[in-house]
Design a protein around this motif. Structure first.
Motif, PDB file in Angstrom:
ATOM      1  N   ILE A   1       0.828  -1.202   0.000  1.00 54.56           N
ATOM      2  CA  ILE A   1       0.000   0.000   0.000  1.00 54.56           C
ATOM      3  C   ILE A   1       0.867   1.259   0.000  1.00 54.56           C
ATOM      4  O   ILE A   1       0.609   2.213  -0.755  1.00 54.56           O
ATOM      5  N   LEU A   2       1.905   1.283   0.811  1.00 55.87           N
ATOM      6  CA  LEU A   2       2.754   2.467   0.882  1.00 55.87           C
ATOM      7  C   LEU A   2       3.566   2.651  -0.397  1.00 55.87           C
ATOM      8  O   LEU A   2       3.781   3.792  -0.844  1.00 55.87           O
ATOM      9  N   TYR A   3       3.983   1.576  -1.004  1.00 60.07           N
ATOM     10  CA  TYR A   3       4.719   1.668  -2.272  1.00 60.07           C
ATOM     11  C   TYR A   3       3.822   2.246  -3.364  1.00 60.07           C
ATOM     12  O   TYR A   3       4.255   3.075  -4.163  1.00 60.07           O
ATOM     13  N   GLY A   4       2.543   1.820  -3.391  1.00 62.72           N
ATOM     14  CA  GLY A   4       1.610   2.397  -4.346  1.00 62.72           C
ATOM     15  C   GLY A   4       1.395   3.884  -4.107  1.00 62.72           C
ATOM     16  O   GLY A   4       1.274   4.668  -5.061  1.00 62.72           O
ATOM     17  N   GLY A   5       1.337   4.293  -2.829  1.00 61.20           N
ATOM     18  CA  GLY A   5       1.194   5.712  -2.531  1.00 61.20           C
ATOM     19  C   GLY A   5       2.412   6.516  -2.954  1.00 61.20           C
ATOM     20  O   GLY A   5       2.277   7.645  -3.453  1.00 61.20           O
ATOM     21  N   LEU A   6       3.600   5.961  -2.783  1.00 64.00           N
ATOM     22  CA  LEU A   6       4.816   6.666  -3.194  1.00 64.00           C
ATOM     23  C   LEU A   6       4.885   6.836  -4.707  1.00 64.00           C
ATOM     24  O   LEU A   6       5.433   7.830  -5.202  1.00 64.00           O
ATOM     25  N   GLN A   7       4.342   5.884  -5.445  1.00 67.23           N
ATOM     26  CA  GLN A   7       4.376   5.977  -6.902  1.00 67.23           C
ATOM     27  C   GLN A   7       3.530   7.140  -7.411  1.00 67.23           C
ATOM     28  O   GLN A   7       3.756   7.620  -8.528  1.00 67.23           O
ATOM     29  N   ASP A   8       2.554   7.587  -6.624  1.00 65.61           N
ATOM     30  CA  ASP A   8       1.689   8.687  -7.055  1.00 65.61           C
ATOM     31  C   ASP A   8       2.284  10.057  -6.769  1.00 65.61           C
ATOM     32  O   ASP A   8       1.710  11.074  -7.184  1.00 65.61           O
ATOM     33  N   ILE A   9       3.402  10.134  -6.070  1.00 64.08           N
ATOM     34  CA  ILE A   9       4.037  11.420  -5.783  1.00 64.08           C
ATOM     35  C   ILE A   9       4.876  11.831  -6.987  1.00 64.08           C
ATOM     36  O   ILE A   9       5.774  11.094  -7.402  1.00 64.08           O
ATOM     37  N   PRO A  10       4.620  12.992  -7.571  1.00 62.09           N
ATOM     38  CA  PRO A  10       5.382  13.420  -8.762  1.00 62.09           C
ATOM     39  C   PRO A  10       6.875  13.557  -8.456  1.00 62.09           C
ATOM     40  O   PRO A  10       7.277  14.090  -7.415  1.00 62.09           O
ATOM     41  N   GLU A  11       7.685  13.093  -9.371  1.00 65.44           N
ATOM     42  CA  GLU A  11       9.125  13.178  -9.207  1.00 65.44           C
ATOM     43  C   GLU A  11       9.610  14.621  -9.292  1.00 65.44           C
ATOM     44  O   GLU A  11      10.674  14.964  -8.742  1.00 65.44           O
ATOM     45  N   ASP A  12       8.829  15.484  -9.951  1.00 64.63           N
ATOM     46  CA  ASP A  12       9.231  16.882 -10.085  1.00 64.63           C
ATOM     47  C   ASP A  12       9.344  17.570  -8.722  1.00 64.63           C
ATOM     48  O   ASP A  12      10.173  18.478  -8.543  1.00 64.63           O
ATOM     49  N   LEU A  13       8.512  17.156  -7.763  1.00 64.22           N
ATOM     50  CA  LEU A  13       8.571  17.774  -6.443  1.00 64.22           C
ATOM     51  C   LEU A  13       9.901  17.480  -5.758  1.00 64.22           C
ATOM     52  O   LEU A  13      10.461  18.345  -5.073  1.00 64.22           O
ATOM     53  N   TYR A  14      10.412  16.259  -5.926  1.00 67.42           N
ATOM     54  CA  TYR A  14      11.703  15.917  -5.326  1.00 67.42           C
ATOM     55  C   TYR A  14      12.833  16.693  -6.006  1.00 67.42           C
ATOM     56  O   TYR A  14      13.782  17.138  -5.343  1.00 67.42           O
ATOM     57  N   GLU A  15      12.728  16.856  -7.324  1.00 70.27           N
ATOM     58  CA  GLU A  15      13.764  17.604  -8.031  1.00 70.27           C
ATOM     59  C   GLU A  15      13.757  19.072  -7.614  1.00 70.27           C
ATOM     60  O   GLU A  15      14.823  19.679  -7.419  1.00 70.27           O
ATOM     61  N   ALA A  16      12.552  19.640  -7.456  1.00 71.64           N
ATOM     62  CA  ALA A  16      12.472  21.026  -7.017  1.00 71.64           C
ATOM     63  C   ALA A  16      13.019  21.187  -5.601  1.00 71.64           C
ATOM     64  O   ALA A  16      13.715  22.165  -5.291  1.00 71.64           O
ATOM     65  N   ALA A  17      12.708  20.229  -4.723  1.00 71.35           N
ATOM     66  CA  ALA A  17      13.212  20.292  -3.350  1.00 71.35           C
ATOM     67  C   ALA A  17      14.729  20.160  -3.321  1.00 71.35           C
ATOM     68  O   ALA A  17      15.419  20.828  -2.535  1.00 71.35           O
ATOM     69  N   ALA A  18      15.276  19.302  -4.187  1.00 69.59           N
ATOM     70  CA  ALA A  18      16.731  19.139  -4.247  1.00 69.59           C
ATOM     71  C   ALA A  18      17.407  20.418  -4.738  1.00 69.59           C
ATOM     72  O   ALA A  18      18.480  20.804  -4.247  1.00 69.59           O
ATOM     73  N   LEU A  19      16.783  21.099  -5.706  1.00 72.06           N
ATOM     74  CA  LEU A  19      17.333  22.367  -6.196  1.00 72.06           C
ATOM     75  C   LEU A  19      17.331  23.436  -5.117  1.00 72.06           C
ATOM     76  O   LEU A  19      18.191  24.323  -5.102  1.00 72.06           O
ATOM     77  N   ASP A  20      16.361  23.356  -4.213  1.00 71.56           N
ATOM     78  CA  ASP A  20      16.291  24.311  -3.097  1.00 71.56           C
ATOM     79  C   ASP A  20      17.230  23.952  -1.966  1.00 71.56           C
ATOM     80  O   ASP A  20      17.251  24.647  -0.933  1.00 71.56           O
ATOM     81  N   GLY A  21      17.980  22.867  -2.119  1.00 74.74           N
ATOM     82  CA  GLY A  21      18.957  22.487  -1.112  1.00 74.74           C
ATOM     83  C   GLY A  21      18.439  21.555  -0.041  1.00 74.74           C
ATOM     84  O   GLY A  21      19.104  21.375   0.986  1.00 74.74           O
ATOM     85  N   ALA A  22      17.265  20.963  -0.251  1.00 73.28           N
ATOM     86  CA  ALA A  22      16.698  20.056   0.746  1.00 73.28           C
ATOM     87  C   ALA A  22      17.440  18.726   0.728  1.00 73.28           C
ATOM     88  O   ALA A  22      17.690  18.151  -0.339  1.00 73.28           O
ATOM     89  N   GLY A  23      17.762  18.241   1.906  1.00 76.24           N
ATOM     90  CA  GLY A  23      18.402  16.943   2.020  1.00 76.24           C
ATOM     91  C   GLY A  23      17.395  15.815   2.002  1.00 76.24           C
ATOM     92  O   GLY A  23      16.192  16.016   1.804  1.00 76.24           O
TER      93      GLY A  23
END
Length: 321
Positions: free
Chosen positions: A204-226
């Protein structure tokens, strides 16, 4: 501008003055409604017969002196809340309630943490990712009676694989009784239940993670988020609805676990692994006091409903804020 609608057609009147319009059951609206009812009827009948009736019957049995003689005489005297008073005042009830809380809380916490960690791990692409996820699903797919038999052999005090392994590496040469010790029995059944429940949380949690857009992680990484910041401010907020479903379903399922405990310890030794579910089973099918067994079952249902309602409301309030 108000649109004028055409007036309804005049009634067709026969020569003798009687309204000759066709009856309402010949109308298209009635036929569509009848078709909907006919399609829903099998599902409604099934729900009433296999869910509604057992629940109502169990509720009524809790207020009756229902025993094996009832099947022959048909007599089940009404005793009011005597069954509830008997099970609550029983010396086993306090122990069973405490074990239920510890068993449920420990199982849910470990299953969720391990399942979420594995879901985050398998979110990355690497060779044999799908094969490993399929293998982890095996504990969930194996029949519980088979799992219980295998784990009973593994945890056996004298010839169990676990004690032999621990003795071989010099950790526990005294062969602890995982299923026969009053201090270890509850821990043992909890560990087995955790092993069985991890695949459900992972899926169930793996299915939920698949629905999170990858763009959000890339934007957070550009902002310096660890890594931890990305999980806290991106993954967790978007995964919260799925987490709610996993925890509520996990609690409702775990609080009534019966087969795993019966296969391993039967609630023993000395009620060390007795829970509300196993005690209800013992009262109904070993002591044949169906009234008290039904009373304990109703208490278990009430606890599940209270937790589900409380948690869903709290989660909805958090989302609104």
């Amino acid at each position: 501008m108000v649109r004028q609608t055409d007036p309804p057609p005049p009634a067709i009147v026969a020569d003798d003055g009687i309204d000759a319009r066709p009856p309402f059951w010949h109308s298209l609206h009635f036929q569509n409604r009848a078709a909907q009812v006919l399609f829903l009827a099998p599902a409604v009948i099934y729900m009433v017969a296999f869910f509604g009736y057992p629940i109502v019957k169990n509720f009524l049995m809790a207020f009756q002196e229902y025993s094996t003689s009832t099947f022959y005489t048909g007599e089940a005297p009404w005793v009011g809340f005597a069954n509830y008073a008997a099970v609550v005042s029983s010396p086993v009830f306090g122990k069973a309630m405490l074990n239920t809380v510890l068993f449920t809380a420990g199982s849910i916490a470990a299953q969720f943490v391990i399942g979420l960690a594995l879901a985050m791990f398998f979110r990355r692409r690497f060779p044999l990712n799908g094969v490993l996820r399929s293998l982890i699903l095996l504990p969930w797919l194996i029949p519980l009676i088979a799992s219980g038999a295998v784990w009973r052999w593994i945890l056996d005090k004298d010839n169990g694989a676990l004690n032999r392994f621990l003795a071989a590496i010099g950790v526990a040469s005294d062969h602890p009784g995982w299923l026969t010790s009053t201090s270890l029995a509850l821990v043992a059944v909890m560990l087995v239940n955790i092993w069985i429940g991890i695949p459900f949380n992972l899926t169930i949690l793996y299915g939920g993670l698949q629905d999170i857009p990858e763009d959000l992680y890339e934007a957070a990484a550009l902002d310096g988020a660890g890594g931890w910041q990305r999980f806290r401010f991106v993954t967790w907020p978007l995964l919260r609805p799925v987490v709610s479903v996993v925890l509520v379903l996990g609690v409702v399922y775990t609080i009534k676990v019966l087969d795993v405990i019966l296969a391993l310890t039967g609630g023993g030794p000395a009620n060390a692994s007795q829970t509300i579910a196993t005690q209800s089973y013992h009262l109904s099918f070993q002591q044949f006091d169906f009234g008290q067994g039904a009373a304990l079952g109703n208490i278990l249902i009430a606890i599940s409903l209270v937790f589900a309602i409380f948690y869903l409301r709290a989660n909805r309030r958090a989302v609104d804020e």
